[in-house]
Design a protein around this motif. Structure first.
Motif, short mmCIF file in Angstrom:
data_model
loop_
_atom_site.label_atom_id
_atom_site.label_comp_id
_atom_site.label_asym_id
_atom_site.label_seq_id
_atom_site.Cartn_x
_atom_site.Cartn_y
_atom_site.Cartn_z
N TRP A 56 0.78 -1.14 0.01
CA TRP A 56 0.11 0.04 -0.02
C TRP A 56 0.89 1.34 -0.05
N LYS A 57 1.98 1.28 0.59
CA LYS A 57 2.84 2.65 0.65
C LYS A 57 3.64 2.66 -0.50
N LEU A 58 3.92 1.70 -1.12
CA LEU A 58 4.52 1.78 -2.56
C LEU A 58 3.41 2.49 -3.55
N THR A 59 2.21 1.79 -3.55
CA THR A 59 1.38 2.19 -4.21
C THR A 59 0.84 3.89 -4.16
N TYR A 60 0.81 4.26 -2.81
CA TYR A 60 0.50 5.51 -2.43
C TYR A 60 1.51 6.41 -2.72
N ASP A 61 2.75 5.94 -2.64
CA ASP A 61 4.00 6.97 -2.81
C ASP A 61 4.06 7.54 -4.32
N ASN A 62 3.48 6.67 -5.30
CA ASN A 62 3.33 6.93 -6.61
C ASN A 62 2.79 8.09 -6.81
N PHE A 63 1.41 8.32 -5.99
CA PHE A 63 0.81 9.28 -6.37
C PHE A 63 1.07 10.73 -5.41
N GLN A 64 2.30 10.72 -4.68
CA GLN A 64 2.71 11.80 -4.25
C GLN A 64 4.20 12.31 -4.35
N GLU A 65 4.53 11.87 -5.85
CA GLU A 65 5.44 12.53 -6.43
C GLU A 65 5.26 12.83 -7.58
N ASN A 66 5.95 13.91 -8.34
CA ASN A 66 5.58 14.15 -9.66
C ASN A 66 7.00 14.06 -10.67
N TYR A 67 7.82 13.39 -9.90
CA TYR A 67 9.15 12.97 -10.85
C TYR A 67 8.99 12.15 -11.79
N HIS A 68 8.03 11.38 -11.66
CA HIS A 68 7.69 10.24 -12.64
C HIS A 68 6.69 10.60 -13.68
N LEU A 69 6.02 11.74 -13.70
CA LEU A 69 5.26 12.13 -14.76
C LEU A 69 5.48 12.22 -16.13
N ARG A 70 6.47 12.64 -16.32
CA ARG A 70 6.69 13.08 -17.87
C ARG A 70 7.19 11.66 -18.44
N PHE A 71 7.69 10.65 -17.62
CA PHE A 71 8.08 9.31 -18.34
C PHE A 71 6.85 8.31 -18.27
N ILE A 72 6.12 8.37 -17.20
CA ILE A 72 4.77 7.44 -17.27
C ILE A 72 3.78 7.87 -17.86
N HIS A 73 3.28 9.08 -17.74
CA HIS A 73 2.36 9.98 -18.58
C HIS A 73 2.94 10.74 -19.57
N HIS A 131 7.05 -3.04 -6.84
CA HIS A 131 6.87 -3.98 -5.81
C HIS A 131 7.69 -5.56 -6.13
N LYS A 132 7.54 -5.83 -7.57
CA LYS A 132 8.29 -6.93 -7.68
C LYS A 132 9.88 -6.93 -7.39
N GLY A 133 10.36 -5.76 -7.84
CA GLY A 133 11.66 -5.46 -7.72
C GLY A 133 12.30 -5.32 -6.04
N LEU A 134 11.29 -4.74 -5.33
CA LEU A 134 11.69 -4.69 -3.84
C LEU A 134 11.56 -5.61 -3.23
N ALA A 135 10.41 -6.48 -3.56
CA ALA A 135 10.20 -7.81 -2.83
C ALA A 135 11.05 -8.85 -3.35
N SER A 136 11.88 -8.80 -4.25
CA SER A 136 13.05 -9.64 -4.40
C SER A 136 13.88 -9.79 -3.44
N GLY A 137 14.20 -8.64 -2.52
CA GLY A 137 15.31 -8.46 -1.61
C GLY A 137 16.45 -7.92 -2.23
N ALA A 138 16.59 -7.62 -3.44
CA ALA A 138 17.82 -7.37 -4.02
C ALA A 138 18.56 -6.00 -3.63
N LEU A 139 17.33 -5.17 -2.83
CA LEU A 139 17.97 -3.77 -2.45
C LEU A 139 17.70 -3.83 -1.02
N GLU A 140 18.67 -3.33 -0.35
CA GLU A 140 18.45 -3.08 1.03
C GLU A 140 17.52 -1.65 1.31
N TYR A 141 18.19 -0.54 0.49
CA TYR A 141 17.78 0.49 0.63
C TYR A 141 17.03 1.36 -1.00
#
Lengths: 114, 404
Positions: free
Chosen positions: B197-214, B355-365
């Motif tokens: 839920w936090k990863l989902t929510y976070d997407n909607f509280q930053e504009n950094y991605h807008l020009r790439f995803i939309h 989520h897939k990327g984070l849940a893989s455990g590949a990244l600590e931070y």
């Protein structure tokens, strides 16, 4: 007379698009955009988009209470055009992939009837 | 307030208090952390669950499932006109009382043994009740704290430390000024997502991605002096936060069907008196999982309901004042719903990849930049509450250990 025609008389030229696009319900209209081909969308848009202001003016002048079946089909066709216009005017080549992802977004309630 | 002609981003110095360290990834996918969030965050916060327009008359009810707490709620407009929330559970043997998603009734009867409850949750009658060993007063439906601000219904599963209005602080007045406070109907679409839920929510509280995803929706709203369409201001109150959306001053006018929708929609918004409202550029995030955007043309709320550590459900509503009065209004509303749905579609797809990327455990931070400070604020708020709850559990365990 209007009961014998698919659309109001002054919009008779758009009758070929009734069967494909005059869908009842917001989800069905969104779904029709999703399962149409680019050729179908472009033909529909090219024929109908220019008539949108005139159609809305005509329907506004009558008001919801006075709309007959032909008027309602015109309304539904214009509502469907709104969905299709997003594919033609905004998404362009991205539409096929977008349609796949969009299928996860389920329309559950609208004032027009979902 | 006019849009600035030259954009100045919010500086890091204003946001230093949030910290700059890398953020641990585990809270974004770990089931054990999610278990703590259920209690620390969701049982102890006001949660948005509906709108008063769903309960137009005495006896109107809605059922809401809140999976994060395993709860089914029955929210009712009572005889006194007040909105109340009850657990949707018959007090006899726990059967789910109401199956329908919404409706209108004068009483609620359990299908199992016909225990019947009033709109105030009180037990009215139960067959052969004389054979039980309890009073009717003891058998009322369990009630939750329920309050309304800006037409939005909130419930609290525990004992709230403050009223909803106090908890919202200055955002309560903002909500009251937004069209949502006067809304009588809405358009809604719902999505399920395999993501936290936090990863989902976070997407909607930053504009950094807008020009790439939309690219089609956001591309035209960027400019050389604000290439990422960053907001003009951030604001924080307790666990809540907001941003003020920047608008490109010289945006090209819409064309084609889009232009017709804007023209017709603007006339309706003007008739409703919501065009040019002070809150039109406010995008408010209420802790833990609710957003509302003040835009008069696309006045939407978005609630991200957690289901499991890796599953959430998003409910997006565009709130409207009055039924469709004209065919033009109907057209504009359906068009703007479809626009918002297109944008959220693009978000959903990329969030699942995250989520897939984070849940893989590949990244600590993971890393938040200055203009992702609202994401950092949510992380900080959740961490604070989870750590406090952990300390409480440890203290409790130590006390029990000492007693033993």
């Amino acid at each position: 007379m209007s009961t014998q025609t698919l659309l109001p008389e002054s919009f008779a030229a758009l009758e070929p698009y009734v069967a494909g696009w005059a869908r009842n319900g917001s989800a069905a209209r969104a779904g029709r955009r999703g399962n149409s081909t680019a050729e179908e969308r472009e033909a529909f848009y090219a024929a109908v988009a220019g008539e949108l202001p005139r159609a809305l003016d005509y329907l506004d002048a009558k008001g919801f209470a006075a709309l007959d079946d032909a008027d309602q089909r015109l309304m539904n066709m214009m509502l469907c055009l709104g969905h299709v216009a997003l594919a033609v005017e905004q998404q362009n080549d991205a539409e096929p992939r977008h349609a796949r992802d969009r299928a996860h977004m389920h329309i559950t309630h609208t004032p027009a009837g979902a | 307030m006019n849009s600035p002609t030259t954009f100045t981003p919010v500086g890091q110095d204003e946001l230093d208090w949030l910290g700059t360290d890398p953020v641990p990834t585990k809270p974004y996918y770990d089931p054990a952390w999610f278990e703590l969030e259920r209690e620390a965050v969701f049982r102890r916060s006001w949660q948005q669950v509906g709108h008063v327009c769903e309960l137009p008359e005495q006896g109107s009810f809605i059922r809401r499932e809140l999976e994060v707490l395993g709860a089914s709620l029955l929210i009712v407009r009572g005889k006194d006109g007040e909105v109340c929330a009850f657990h949707n559970v018959c007090t006899h043997r726990g059967t789910q009382l109401v199956d329908e998603a919404a409706g209108k009734r004068s009483t609620f009867s359990c299908p199992y043994h016909m225990w019947t409850f009033g709109l105030d949750g009180g037990l009215i009658s139960a067959p052969d009740f004389e054979s039980f060993h309890v009073t009717k007063a003891e058998c009322a439906l369990p009630q939750l704290a329920c309050e309304v601000v800006g037409g939005l219904i909130f419930v609290h599963f525990g004992k709230p430390e403050s009223s909803l209005r106090e908890w919202l602080g200055p955002y309560a007045n903002k909500l009251e000024m937004m069209p949502v406070a006067r809304a009588t109907t809405f358009s809604e679409y719902v999505y399920d997502i395999d993501a936290n839920w936090k990863l989902t929510y976070d997407n909607f509280q930053e504009n950094y991605h807008l020009r790439f995803i939309h690219p089609s929706a956001a591309g035209p709203s960027t400019s050389p002096d604000n290439p990422f369409a960053y907001p003009t201001a951030y604001d924080f109150h307790g666990p809540h936060r907001s941003q003020r959306i920047w608008t490109k001053p010289d945006m090209a006018p819409p064309t084609g069907v889009q232009a017709v929708a804007f023209q017709r929609g603007a006339i309706c918004a003007m008739a409703d008196g919501i065009l040019g409202a002070e809150t039109a550029k406010d995008y408010i995030g209420l802790f833990p999982n609710f957003f509302v955007f003040g835009s008069p043309m696309q006045h939407f709320s978005h609630t991200v309901y957690p289901i499991a550590a890796d599953k959430s459900r998003g409910v997006i509503r565009l709130y409207w004042i009055g039924e469709d009065e004209t065919p033009s209004e109907r057209f504009a509303r359906e068009y703007f719903m479809a626009v918002a749905r297109d944008v959220h579609t693009e978000d959903r797809a990329v969030i699942e990849r995250g989520h897939k990327g984070l849940a893989s455990g590949a990244l600590e931070y993971l890393h938040f930049q200055t203009q992702e400070s609202l994401c950092r604020h949510l992380f900080n708020m959740v961490s604070e509450k989870v750590e406090a709850y952990r300390a409480e559990l440890t203290g409790r365990a130590e006390q029990e250990g000492a007693r033993a």
